[in-house]
Design an enzyme around this catalytic site. Sequence first.
Site, PDB file in Angstrom:
ATOM      1  N   HIS A  72       0.853  -1.187   0.000  1.00  0.00           N
ATOM      2  CA  HIS A  72       0.000   0.000   0.000  1.00  0.00           C
ATOM      3  C   HIS A  72       0.887   1.233   0.000  1.00  0.00           C
ATOM      4  CE1 HIS A  72      -4.024  -1.839   1.631  1.00  0.00           C
ATOM      5  NE2 HIS A  72      -3.544  -2.473   0.586  1.00  0.00           N
ATOM      6  N   TYR A 200      -9.724   5.174   6.996  1.00  0.00           N
ATOM      7  CA  TYR A 200      -9.953   5.610   8.365  1.00  0.00           C
ATOM      8  C   TYR A 200     -11.037   6.688   8.314  1.00  0.00           C
ATOM      9  CZ  TYR A 200      -5.524   3.371   9.694  1.00  0.00           C
ATOM     10  OH  TYR A 200      -4.509   2.468   9.930  1.00  0.00           O
ATOM     11  N   PRO A 292      -4.951   0.444  18.365  1.00  0.00           N
ATOM     12  CA  PRO A 292      -4.715  -0.072  17.017  1.00  0.00           C
ATOM     13  C   PRO A 292      -4.763   0.994  15.932  1.00  0.00           C
ATOM     14  CG  PRO A 292      -6.887  -0.712  17.802  1.00  0.00           C
ATOM     15  CD  PRO A 292      -6.177  -0.104  18.970  1.00  0.00           C
ATOM     16  N   LYS A 296       0.465   0.180  15.031  1.00  0.00           N
ATOM     17  CA  LYS A 296       1.828   0.199  15.568  1.00  0.00           C
ATOM     18  C   LYS A 296       2.174  -0.967  16.492  1.00  0.00           C
ATOM     19  CE  LYS A 296       3.001   3.699  13.312  1.00  0.00           C
ATOM     20  NZ  LYS A 296       3.717   3.367  12.081  1.00  0.00           N
ATOM     21  N   TYR A 384       3.487   6.891   9.813  1.00  0.00           N
ATOM     22  CA  TYR A 384       2.676   5.720   9.464  1.00  0.00           C
ATOM     23  C   TYR A 384       3.527   4.603   8.868  1.00  0.00           C
ATOM     24  CZ  TYR A 384      -1.554   3.165   8.215  1.00  0.00           C
ATOM     25  OH  TYR A 384      -2.536   2.201   8.133  1.00  0.00           O
TER      26      TYR A 384
END
Length: 389
Positions: A72, A200, A292, A296, A384
């Site tokens: 991704h 998200y 979550p 991480k 990220y």
Amino acid sequence: MRTQVAIIGGGPSGLLLSQLLMKAGISTVVLERKSRDYVLSRIRAGVLEQGMADLLREAGVAERMEREGHVHDGTNLSTAHGMFRVNFKERVGKSVIVYGQTEVTQDLYEAQDALGATIVHEADNVALHDVTTDKPYVTYEKDGQTHRLDCDYIAGCDGFHGVSRPTIPAEKRQEFERVYPFGWLGILSRTKPAAEELIYANHPRGFALASMRSDTLSRYYVQVPLTDKVEQWSDQAFWDELRRRLPDEVSQTMETGPSIEKSIAPLRSFVNEPMQWGRLFLVGDAAHIVPPTGAKGLNLAASDVHYLLEALKAAILDKDAGALDQYGPRALTRIWAAMRFSWWMTTLMHRFPDQTDFDQKIQEAELHQLETMESAQITMARNYVGLPY
């Protein structure tokens, strides 16, 4: 029985540490409280930072990840007003790989079997002894008999509820914690993912996440009160609520189906200091828990493995005992950076019980800045995909 490094816990961090140590010529024994089937049945995270992917390559267990994992290059964020994408590849030149923790664990088991590793499953009543001396040892029960494992060092990879952290005297531990007033209701379904990359979603009704494990296996979450029970949520009720919180262009075309796993997970931020006590070293969830949001948890365990691997190799192979004292400080620097990022993602994307319409507007304004400001996207992308080890 004797070994150089006793590893408490046979999850992915314990198995990865064992694999890397054995490849370096250092002997290990892994003690796991549950059966192998149980360990492989746990459904966990599936987004791997580049650093963890590289560590799996170093361990020689990346072949299936390279073949079946999904790279991704970015992720999607949504508000009630629309969806936008943060392009990791464009902003920081890195990506993440979607590859389930169960698959990572399976690959590690097979690699450990190939090396002839000693993994003791269903080891009960594990206890750590004399960890502040140069002759620590571990006792455990197996098939009704008590066994002793002598070792030089102990790696506590046995999670938040394991025996390793409590072995450090309470007066010598400092624990930092924030418990969030909501949980994630998650389901796993044999359905095509709703989008090619994660979504998200910040919504006035609460957070939602559209994730995946493969082309045919999807993982979805909605924020729920801590008082909710899984039994209150039928599959249809879950899908209806998820659709309300995702963008229309996604919810209208999303494939749904029966859940094959459903659970509610509470959210907390937790860090234990120190991570070393004598010859005991805490790794992963034994030392820290992150929400979550931001994926991480597994990745932080991997960076702990990296730092501990370096320290143990220096101590055992190079006779540099001083390297062991650097494990905790090096690991904690990265842990707190990831803790901050996960906290930021959690507070930005969730609806808190006392949240007002003003607070919701502030969240949406921050998300608008993230959508329109390159510097904000660079900061998010850098965190990220994973800060360097």
